[in-house]
Design a protein around this motif. Structure first.
Motif, PDB file in Angstrom:
ATOM      1  N   ASP A 254      45.532  39.265  47.217  1.00  0.00           N
ATOM      2  CA  ASP A 254      44.836  40.139  46.268  1.00  0.00           C
ATOM      3  C   ASP A 254      45.727  40.524  45.088  1.00  0.00           C
ATOM      4  O   ASP A 254      45.246  41.093  44.119  1.00  0.00           O
ATOM      5  CB  ASP A 254      44.374  41.424  46.952  1.00  0.00           C
ATOM      6  CG  ASP A 254      43.326  41.182  48.020  1.00  0.00           C
ATOM      7  OD1 ASP A 254      42.594  40.167  47.913  1.00  0.00           O
ATOM      8  OD2 ASP A 254      43.248  41.998  48.959  1.00  0.00           O
ATOM      9  N   ILE A 255      47.014  40.239  45.217  1.00  0.00           N
ATOM     10  CA  ILE A 255      47.931  40.617  44.148  1.00  0.00           C
ATOM     11  C   ILE A 255      47.961  39.481  43.125  1.00  0.00           C
ATOM     12  O   ILE A 255      48.844  38.643  43.083  1.00  0.00           O
ATOM     13  CB  ILE A 255      49.333  40.953  44.701  1.00  0.00           C
ATOM     14  CG1 ILE A 255      49.212  42.080  45.729  1.00  0.00           C
ATOM     15  CG2 ILE A 255      50.281  41.352  43.573  1.00  0.00           C
ATOM     16  CD1 ILE A 255      50.485  42.430  46.434  1.00  0.00           C
ATOM     17  N   ASN A 256      46.921  39.471  42.336  1.00  0.00           N
ATOM     18  CA  ASN A 256      46.747  38.519  41.248  1.00  0.00           C
ATOM     19  C   ASN A 256      46.301  39.328  40.037  1.00  0.00           C
ATOM     20  O   ASN A 256      46.207  40.554  40.110  1.00  0.00           O
ATOM     21  CB  ASN A 256      45.732  37.433  41.625  1.00  0.00           C
ATOM     22  CG  ASN A 256      44.408  38.037  42.061  1.00  0.00           C
ATOM     23  OD1 ASN A 256      43.887  38.969  41.455  1.00  0.00           O
ATOM     24  ND2 ASN A 256      43.855  37.499  43.140  1.00  0.00           N
ATOM     25  N   HIS A 257      46.049  38.667  38.944  1.00  0.00           N
ATOM     26  CA  HIS A 257      45.731  39.397  37.711  1.00  0.00           C
ATOM     27  C   HIS A 257      44.516  40.300  37.882  1.00  0.00           C
ATOM     28  O   HIS A 257      44.571  41.487  37.579  1.00  0.00           O
ATOM     29  CB  HIS A 257      45.536  38.414  36.548  1.00  0.00           C
ATOM     30  CG  HIS A 257      45.688  39.065  35.226  1.00  0.00           C
ATOM     31  ND1 HIS A 257      44.619  39.393  34.444  1.00  0.00           N
ATOM     32  CD2 HIS A 257      46.792  39.473  34.555  1.00  0.00           C
ATOM     33  CE1 HIS A 257      45.044  39.971  33.337  1.00  0.00           C
ATOM     34  NE2 HIS A 257      46.365  40.031  33.389  1.00  0.00           N
ATOM     35  N   GLN A 258      43.425  39.774  38.390  1.00  0.00           N
ATOM     36  CA  GLN A 258      42.197  40.571  38.562  1.00  0.00           C
ATOM     37  C   GLN A 258      42.391  41.693  39.576  1.00  0.00           C
ATOM     38  O   GLN A 258      42.046  42.835  39.321  1.00  0.00           O
ATOM     39  CB  GLN A 258      41.047  39.667  39.003  1.00  0.00           C
ATOM     40  CG  GLN A 258      39.822  40.436  39.449  1.00  0.00           C
ATOM     41  CD  GLN A 258      38.632  40.192  38.585  1.00  0.00           C
ATOM     42  OE1 GLN A 258      38.660  39.348  37.727  1.00  0.00           O
ATOM     43  NE2 GLN A 258      37.593  40.947  38.809  1.00  0.00           N
ATOM     44  N   GLY A 259      42.948  41.361  40.742  1.00  0.00           N
ATOM     45  CA  GLY A 259      43.160  42.370  41.775  1.00  0.00           C
ATOM     46  C   GLY A 259      44.101  43.464  41.323  1.00  0.00           C
ATOM     47  O   GLY A 259      43.890  44.653  41.590  1.00  0.00           O
TER      48      GLY A 259
END
Length: 90
Positions: free
Chosen positions: A31-36
């Motif tokens: 979940d640690i991506n740009h959106q998240g």
């Protein structure tokens, strides 16, 4: 996450009994991506400070704090994300 090792039973209830506002943001490493991270950033931005961010082994919480500070300071998300990856945080 509810299934984490060492999760304090009734964490929210116990925390709020101490007069501390509690927000649970279950986050998996993927979940640690740009959106998240933008969603997490928005939640953190709206909370009164100081805040405590924690997880079972501090890896996700460290990554979130690094990325939060970078976004707050205007540092490119991708650059910071690569640093977080290089440090082995995700």
């Amino acid at each position: 996450m509810p299934d984490e090792i060492g999760l304090l039973a009734n964490e929210q209830e116990k925390t709020e009994l101490l007069g501390v506002y509690y927000v649970n943001i279950p986050t998996k490493p993927e979940d640690i991506n740009h959106q998240g991270m933008l969603q997490i950033y928005q939640i953190i931005t709206e909370l009164s400070k100081p805040i405590l961010i924690h997880c079972d082994n501090s890896i996700r919480s460290d990554a979130i704090v690094w990325l939060y500070i970078a976004l707050k300071q205007g540092i490119a998300f991708e650059k910071t994300l690569q640093k977080v990856i290089n440090l082995g945080l995700i």
